[in-house]
Design a protein around this motif. Structure first.
Motif, mmCIF file in Angstrom:
data_model
loop_
_atom_site.group_PDB
_atom_site.id
_atom_site.type_symbol
_atom_site.label_atom_id
_atom_site.label_comp_id
_atom_site.label_asym_id
_atom_site.label_seq_id
_atom_site.Cartn_x
_atom_site.Cartn_y
_atom_site.Cartn_z
ATOM 1 N N LYS A 1 13.931 -10.145 10.818
ATOM 2 C CA LYS A 1 15.323 -9.883 11.173
ATOM 3 C C LYS A 1 15.822 -8.617 10.487
ATOM 4 O O LYS A 1 16.530 -7.802 11.100
ATOM 5 N N THR A 2 15.447 -8.439 9.224
ATOM 6 C CA THR A 2 15.834 -7.229 8.503
ATOM 7 C C THR A 2 15.252 -5.994 9.171
ATOM 8 O O THR A 2 15.927 -4.967 9.316
ATOM 9 N N LEU A 3 14.001 -6.090 9.598
ATOM 10 C CA LEU A 3 13.348 -4.968 10.276
ATOM 11 C C LEU A 3 14.058 -4.643 11.586
ATOM 12 O O LEU A 3 14.294 -3.469 11.899
ATOM 13 N N ILE A 4 14.402 -5.661 12.364
ATOM 14 C CA ILE A 4 15.114 -5.444 13.630
ATOM 15 C C ILE A 4 16.437 -4.729 13.378
ATOM 16 O O ILE A 4 16.793 -3.771 14.078
ATOM 17 N N GLU A 5 17.158 -5.174 12.362
ATOM 18 C CA GLU A 5 18.448 -4.553 12.045
ATOM 19 C C GLU A 5 18.268 -3.113 11.568
ATOM 20 O O GLU A 5 19.077 -2.237 11.907
ATOM 21 N N TYR A 6 17.209 -2.865 10.812
ATOM 22 C CA TYR A 6 16.957 -1.511 10.324
ATOM 23 C C TYR A 6 16.621 -0.571 11.485
ATOM 24 O O TYR A 6 17.123 0.555 11.554
ATOM 25 N N VAL A 7 15.773 -1.047 12.401
ATOM 26 C CA VAL A 7 15.408 -0.230 13.559
ATOM 27 C C VAL A 7 16.643 0.083 14.397
ATOM 28 O O VAL A 7 16.826 1.215 14.858
ATOM 29 N N ARG A 8 17.496 -0.909 14.594
ATOM 30 C CA ARG A 8 18.728 -0.688 15.357
ATOM 31 C C ARG A 8 19.597 0.374 14.674
ATOM 32 O O ARG A 8 20.158 1.254 15.339
ATOM 33 N N TYR A 9 19.695 0.293 13.356
ATOM 34 C CA TYR A 9 20.492 1.255 12.599
ATOM 35 C C TYR A 9 19.948 2.669 12.760
ATOM 36 O O TYR A 9 20.698 3.612 13.060
ATOM 37 N N VAL A 10 18.642 2.831 12.570
ATOM 38 C CA VAL A 10 18.047 4.172 12.669
ATOM 39 C C VAL A 10 18.188 4.714 14.085
ATOM 40 O O VAL A 10 18.527 5.887 14.292
ATOM 41 N N VAL B 1 7.306 -3.310 4.824
ATOM 42 C CA VAL B 1 8.593 -3.890 5.176
ATOM 43 C C VAL B 1 8.616 -5.406 4.989
ATOM 44 O O VAL B 1 9.696 -5.999 4.909
ATOM 45 N N TYR B 2 7.441 -6.043 4.908
ATOM 46 C CA TYR B 2 7.421 -7.485 4.649
ATOM 47 C C TYR B 2 8.025 -7.798 3.287
ATOM 48 O O TYR B 2 8.657 -8.843 3.096
ATOM 49 N N THR B 3 7.866 -6.906 2.338
ATOM 50 C CA THR B 3 8.437 -7.100 1.005
ATOM 51 C C THR B 3 9.742 -6.332 0.841
ATOM 52 O O THR B 3 10.155 -6.037 -0.271
ATOM 53 N N GLN B 4 10.349 -5.994 1.973
ATOM 54 C CA GLN B 4 11.664 -5.344 1.980
ATOM 55 C C GLN B 4 11.641 -3.942 1.376
ATOM 56 O O GLN B 4 12.643 -3.488 0.800
ATOM 57 N N ILE B 5 10.530 -3.257 1.498
ATOM 58 C CA ILE B 5 10.440 -1.871 1.020
ATOM 59 C C ILE B 5 10.670 -0.947 2.209
ATOM 60 O O ILE B 5 9.891 -0.949 3.167
ATOM 61 N N SER C 1 0.856 -1.181 0.000
ATOM 62 C CA SER C 1 0.000 0.000 0.000
ATOM 63 C C SER C 1 0.888 1.224 0.000
ATOM 64 O O SER C 1 1.299 1.710 1.035
ATOM 65 N N ARG C 2 1.229 1.697 -1.170
ATOM 66 C CA ARG C 2 2.125 2.834 -1.296
ATOM 67 C C ARG C 2 1.280 4.087 -1.369
ATOM 68 O O ARG C 2 0.764 4.459 -2.396
ATOM 69 N N ALA D 1 7.461 8.296 8.536
ATOM 70 C CA ALA D 1 7.506 7.016 7.828
ATOM 71 C C ALA D 1 6.709 5.987 8.616
ATOM 72 O O ALA D 1 6.889 5.845 9.827
ATOM 73 N N LEU D 2 5.810 5.288 7.940
ATOM 74 C CA LEU D 2 5.010 4.236 8.567
ATOM 75 C C LEU D 2 5.495 2.883 8.052
ATOM 76 O O LEU D 2 5.314 2.551 6.878
ATOM 77 N N LEU D 3 6.131 2.105 8.926
ATOM 78 C CA LEU D 3 6.630 0.786 8.541
ATOM 79 C C LEU D 3 5.519 -0.226 8.773
ATOM 80 O O LEU D 3 5.245 -0.632 9.904
ATOM 81 N N ILE D 4 4.858 -0.626 7.691
ATOM 82 C CA ILE D 4 3.676 -1.486 7.769
ATOM 83 C C ILE D 4 4.096 -2.950 7.823
ATOM 84 O O ILE D 4 4.789 -3.437 6.935
ATOM 85 N N CYS D 5 3.655 -3.642 8.872
ATOM 86 C CA CYS D 5 4.060 -5.026 9.111
ATOM 87 C C CYS D 5 2.925 -6.022 8.940
ATOM 88 O O CYS D 5 3.128 -7.229 9.142
ATOM 89 N N ASP D 6 1.733 -5.563 8.585
ATOM 90 C CA ASP D 6 0.587 -6.462 8.470
ATOM 91 C C ASP D 6 -0.521 -5.753 7.711
ATOM 92 O O ASP D 6 -0.394 -4.568 7.367
#
Length: 319
Positions: free
Chosen positions: A150-159, A115-119, A43-44, A63-68
């Motif tokens: 895991k990618t989301l966790i790493e991204y959150v840590r980075y930000v 973020v489920y599709t790595q966007i 949903s862009r 930014a809204l990181l949609i997980c579901d």
């Protein structure tokens, strides 16, 4: 491939509480046959609330990181998570804008990323980031098919560590992801549902709708628990900016803008209607006793807009 949809939503500077004045222009009319019960739906969207008659003097890009994706009934009545969180932000901003002149209205852009599709966002020019809820289990990030977590966790840590200017908010699953990203834990717990009175400490107070089974028993280092329930000592936590943090103790005197990260295990974006629909959709999973108990409390006081939404704006420097 699921269709990409773009919306522009506008309101007048003086808000309508029921959003009946919203004008929606859609580039693509989604097909009625579109399957919305898949795990995630791209949903862009870009939503701006409100568009004043002149250049806004106070604007926030979020930014809204949609997980579901919401269950069908909620989607049909209340929209996707972009609309649901947009409504939370708009309604909590409304009282503040009512005290402002027409040429000083606070506005915001809400930009969703699946973020489920790595966007993910391609730049860091955001004032804040919100991580939504999900039916997924945060601590299963090492399981096959859960690589996106895991990618989301790493991204959150980075930000959180490299872009401290960006405020971070996490709801339910988002609360758990932030905990894991920053060194906390997340485990299975007793299921909690519906409008629930939460216990406060000196930093927080709220009544929120709940829909969770996992929780964060151990907060990450430098985080402070602000609210608890009967079944979880950590129903929300904050992390102050490094300049305001001194060891393990929270600052004695602080402003909301001194908060870097705010999380909530409860759902400030849920309304009574959303909660009742979700309980109905999950009757088989939750069981009749849990659902009936939840339905009996769904109309109780909910501080999502008045307390949590207002605090989010205060953290972003809008009061």
């Amino acid at each position: 491939m699921l269709p990409v949809r773009t919306y522009m939503v506008t309101t007048t500077p003086k808000h309508s509480a029921d959003l009946s004045g919203v004008v929606i222009q859609s580039r693509l009319d989604p097909s009625k046959s579109l399957q919305v019960d898949v795990w995630f739906l791209i949903s862009r969207c870009t939503i701006r609330w409100p568009l004043a008659m002149c250049e806004p003097s106070l604007h926030r890009r979020i930014a809204l990181l949609i997980c579901d994706v919401p269950v069908d009934a909620i989607w049909e009545k209340h929209g996707d998570y972009t609309k649901i969180f947009g409504t939370l932000l708009e309604k909590s901003l409304q009282p503040m804008n009512h005290t402002r002149s027409v040429d000083s209205q606070a506005t915001f852009t809400l930009e969703p990323f699946d973020v489920y599709t790595q966007i993910y966002p391609k730049d860091d020019k955001y004032d804040a980031m919100i991580i939504t809820e999900a039916a997924a289990t945060a601590y299963e990030y090492d399981q096959p098919g859960k690589e996106w977590i895991k990618t989301l966790i790493e991204y959150v840590r980075y930000v959180a560590t490299e872009k401290p200017r960006i405020k971070i908010f996490g709801v339910c699953f988002g609360h758990q992801v932030i905990a894991l990203a920053m060194g906390g834990t997340c485990v299975r717990n007793t299921r909690e549902v519906s409008a629930t009175k939460l216990r406060l400490n000196e930093l927080g107070k709220k009544n929120l709708h709940l829909m969770n089974r996992d929780h964060v028993p151990t907060p990450p280092p430098s985080f402070h628990i602000i609210v608890s329930s009967d079944h979880s000592r950590n129903h929300g936590m904050v992390r102050f900016s490094q300049s305001e943090s001194s060891g393990d103790a929270p600052p004695l005197n602080f402003r909301l803008t001194d908060i870097h990260i705010l999380t909530s295990q409860g759902h400030p974006e849920f309304t009574e209607s959303i909660m009742r629909m979700l309980l109905g959709a999950r009757r088989e999973l939750l069981g009749t006793e849990v659902v009936d108990d939840g339905q009996s409390r769904a109309g109780n006081q909910n501080d999502g807009i008045a307390v949590v939404g207002k605090a989010m704006w205060g953290i972003m420097g809008v009061e």
